[in-house]
Write a protein that holds these residues in place. Sequence first.
Motif, PDB file in Angstrom:
ATOM      1  N   THR A  17      -7.423 -14.740   5.583  1.00  0.00           N
ATOM      2  CA  THR A  17      -6.599 -13.592   5.298  1.00  0.00           C
ATOM      3  C   THR A  17      -5.492 -13.393   6.328  1.00  0.00           C
ATOM      4  OG1 THR A  17      -8.247 -12.348   6.761  1.00  0.00           O
ATOM      5  CG2 THR A  17      -8.740 -12.431   4.179  1.00  0.00           C
ATOM      6  N   GLY A  18      -5.521 -14.160   7.482  1.00  0.00           N
ATOM      7  CA  GLY A  18      -4.708 -13.944   8.313  1.00  0.00           C
ATOM      8  C   GLY A  18      -4.847 -12.980   9.650  1.00  0.00           C
ATOM      9  N   GLU A  19      -6.054 -12.517   9.552  1.00  0.00           N
ATOM     10  CA  GLU A  19      -6.541 -11.316  10.443  1.00  0.00           C
ATOM     11  C   GLU A  19      -6.536 -11.931  11.853  1.00  0.00           C
ATOM     12  OE1 GLU A  19     -10.194  -8.343  11.317  1.00  0.00           O
ATOM     13  OE2 GLU A  19      -9.987  -9.293   9.227  1.00  0.00           O
ATOM     14  N   SER A  20      -6.845 -13.209  11.872  1.00  0.00           N
ATOM     15  CA  SER A  20      -6.963 -13.887  13.386  1.00  0.00           C
ATOM     16  C   SER A  20      -5.770 -14.118  13.737  1.00  0.00           C
ATOM     17  CB  SER A  20      -7.829 -15.150  13.392  1.00  0.00           C
ATOM     18  OG  SER A  20      -7.440 -16.261  12.220  1.00  0.00           O
ATOM     19  N   ALA A  21      -4.627 -14.134  13.024  1.00  0.00           N
ATOM     20  CA  ALA A  21      -3.357 -14.523  13.478  1.00  0.00           C
ATOM     21  C   ALA A  21      -2.933 -13.138  14.448  1.00  0.00           C
ATOM     22  CB  ALA A  21      -2.474 -14.742  12.371  1.00  0.00           C
ATOM     23  N   ARG A  41      -0.671  -3.480  13.543  1.00  0.00           N
ATOM     24  CA  ARG A  41      -0.734  -4.311  12.437  1.00  0.00           C
ATOM     25  C   ARG A  41       0.241  -4.381  11.271  1.00  0.00           C
ATOM     26  NH1 ARG A  41      -4.958  -7.688  11.367  1.00  0.00           N
ATOM     27  NH2 ARG A  41      -6.411  -6.306  12.727  1.00  0.00           N
ATOM     28  N   ARG A  42       0.602  -3.279  11.011  1.00  0.00           N
ATOM     29  CA  ARG A  42       1.724  -3.030  10.135  1.00  0.00           C
ATOM     30  C   ARG A  42       3.067  -3.560  10.608  1.00  0.00           C
ATOM     31  NH1 ARG A  42       2.182   2.477   6.650  1.00  0.00           N
ATOM     32  NH2 ARG A  42       0.743   1.226   5.569  1.00  0.00           N
ATOM     33  N   GLU A  43       3.528  -3.223  12.124  1.00  0.00           N
ATOM     34  CA  GLU A  43       4.738  -3.649  12.579  1.00  0.00           C
ATOM     35  C   GLU A  43       4.876  -5.201  12.528  1.00  0.00           C
ATOM     36  OE1 GLU A  43       5.472   0.260  15.364  1.00  0.00           O
ATOM     37  OE2 GLU A  43       4.308  -1.323  16.118  1.00  0.00           O
ATOM     38  N   TYR A  44       3.484  -5.520  13.020  1.00  0.00           N
ATOM     39  CA  TYR A  44       3.286  -7.225  13.120  1.00  0.00           C
ATOM     40  C   TYR A  44       3.634  -7.973  11.846  1.00  0.00           C
ATOM     41  CZ  TYR A  44       0.957 -11.684  13.249  1.00  0.00           C
ATOM     42  OH  TYR A  44       0.833 -13.039  13.021  1.00  0.00           O
ATOM     43  N   GLN A  45       3.098  -7.320  10.675  1.00  0.00           N
ATOM     44  CA  GLN A  45       3.456  -7.686   9.359  1.00  0.00           C
ATOM     45  C   GLN A  45       4.786  -7.724   8.818  1.00  0.00           C
ATOM     46  OE1 GLN A  45       1.426  -9.592   7.713  1.00  0.00           O
ATOM     47  NE2 GLN A  45      -0.468  -9.258   8.574  1.00  0.00           N
ATOM     48  N   ALA A  46       5.624  -6.740   9.444  1.00  0.00           N
ATOM     49  CA  ALA A  46       6.859  -6.298   9.014  1.00  0.00           C
ATOM     50  C   ALA A  46       7.820  -7.392   9.985  1.00  0.00           C
ATOM     51  CB  ALA A  46       7.274  -5.185   9.247  1.00  0.00           C
ATOM     52  N   ARG A  48       6.587 -10.462  11.153  1.00  0.00           N
ATOM     53  CA  ARG A  48       6.273 -11.653  10.659  1.00  0.00           C
ATOM     54  C   ARG A  48       6.892 -12.042   9.298  1.00  0.00           C
ATOM     55  NH1 ARG A  48       0.305 -13.752   9.033  1.00  0.00           N
ATOM     56  NH2 ARG A  48       0.822 -15.936   8.646  1.00  0.00           N
ATOM     57  N   THR A  49       7.082 -11.126   8.411  1.00  0.00           N
ATOM     58  CA  THR A  49       7.906 -11.252   7.030  1.00  0.00           C
ATOM     59  C   THR A  49       9.238 -11.573   7.437  1.00  0.00           C
ATOM     60  OG1 THR A  49       6.150 -10.045   5.929  1.00  0.00           O
ATOM     61  CG2 THR A  49       8.273 -10.324   4.809  1.00  0.00           C
ATOM     62  N   LEU A  50      10.051 -10.638   8.357  1.00  0.00           N
ATOM     63  CA  LEU A  50      11.298 -10.689   8.536  1.00  0.00           C
ATOM     64  C   LEU A  50      11.483 -12.198   9.179  1.00  0.00           C
ATOM     65  CD1 LEU A  50      14.112  -9.255   8.768  1.00  0.00           C
ATOM     66  CD2 LEU A  50      13.422  -8.575  11.099  1.00  0.00           C
ATOM     67  N   HIS A  51      10.635 -12.600  10.208  1.00  0.00           N
ATOM     68  CA  HIS A  51      10.972 -13.923  10.597  1.00  0.00           C
ATOM     69  C   HIS A  51      10.866 -14.770   9.559  1.00  0.00           C
ATOM     70  CE1 HIS A  51      10.731 -17.037  13.535  1.00  0.00           C
ATOM     71  NE2 HIS A  51       9.645 -17.454  13.085  1.00  0.00           N
ATOM     72  N   GLN A  52       9.901 -14.890   8.643  1.00  0.00           N
ATOM     73  CA  GLN A  52       9.889 -15.923   7.686  1.00  0.00           C
ATOM     74  C   GLN A  52      11.001 -15.970   6.796  1.00  0.00           C
ATOM     75  OE1 GLN A  52       5.774 -15.072   6.090  1.00  0.00           O
ATOM     76  NE2 GLN A  52       4.852 -16.310   7.409  1.00  0.00           N
ATOM     77  N   GLU A  53      11.577 -14.802   6.251  1.00  0.00           N
ATOM     78  CA  GLU A  53      12.400 -14.690   5.532  1.00  0.00           C
ATOM     79  C   GLU A  53      14.109 -15.337   6.074  1.00  0.00           C
ATOM     80  OE1 GLU A  53      12.875 -10.514   4.326  1.00  0.00           O
ATOM     81  OE2 GLU A  53      11.215 -10.677   3.011  1.00  0.00           O
ATOM     82  N   ASN A  54      14.235 -15.073   7.459  1.00  0.00           N
ATOM     83  CA  ASN A  54      15.305 -15.649   8.327  1.00  0.00           C
ATOM     84  C   ASN A  54      15.062 -17.007   8.462  1.00  0.00           C
ATOM     85  OD1 ASN A  54      16.236 -13.165   8.262  1.00  0.00           O
ATOM     86  ND2 ASN A  54      15.528 -12.700  10.212  1.00  0.00           N
ATOM     87  N   ARG A  55      13.942 -17.473   8.234  1.00  0.00           N
ATOM     88  CA  ARG A  55      13.868 -19.070   8.472  1.00  0.00           C
ATOM     89  C   ARG A  55      14.530 -19.774   7.318  1.00  0.00           C
ATOM     90  NH1 ARG A  55       8.086 -20.242  10.511  1.00  0.00           N
ATOM     91  NH2 ARG A  55       8.655 -22.139   9.978  1.00  0.00           N
ATOM     92  N   SER A  56      15.456 -20.453   7.210  1.00  0.00           N
ATOM     93  CA  SER A  56      16.186 -21.049   5.889  1.00  0.00           C
ATOM     94  C   SER A  56      15.264 -22.332   5.461  1.00  0.00           C
ATOM     95  CB  SER A  56      17.292 -21.540   6.079  1.00  0.00           C
ATOM     96  OG  SER A  56      17.510 -22.325   7.231  1.00  0.00           O
ATOM     97  N   HIS A  57      14.506 -22.870   6.118  1.00  0.00           N
ATOM     98  CA  HIS A  57      13.685 -24.036   5.945  1.00  0.00           C
ATOM     99  C   HIS A  57      12.337 -23.805   5.282  1.00  0.00           C
ATOM    100  CE1 HIS A  57      12.346 -23.735   9.804  1.00  0.00           C
ATOM    101  NE2 HIS A  57      11.212 -24.165   9.388  1.00  0.00           N
ATOM    102  N   SER A  58      12.220 -22.310   5.328  1.00  0.00           N
ATOM    103  CA  SER A  58      10.891 -22.112   4.740  1.00  0.00           C
ATOM    104  C   SER A  58      10.788 -21.701   3.325  1.00  0.00           C
ATOM    105  CB  SER A  58      10.338 -21.031   5.605  1.00  0.00           C
ATOM    106  OG  SER A  58      11.116 -19.726   5.306  1.00  0.00           O
TER     107      SER A  58
END
Length: 61
Positions: A17-21, A41-46, A48-58
């Motif tokens: 579930t990603g809780e350990s992350a 946790r909510r700020e972390y998820q936001a 993390r999502t922003l970081h993943q969206e900005n990575r073009s190779h993902s």
Amino acid sequence: MNTRWVRAARWYLRELTGESAYDRYCERHRRHHPLAPVPTRREYQALRTLHQENRSHSRCC
């Protein structure tokens, strides 16, 4: 033996579930930025999502 199975199942579910992350992130954040507040946790998820969206190779497209 029953306790071992319960611990293993709990570990697996937390990893799945990603809780350990988030827990690892908090530990790292406290170690590297001891005076800064730890994001919720909510700020972390936001973040993390922003970081993943900005990575073009993902993305595939």
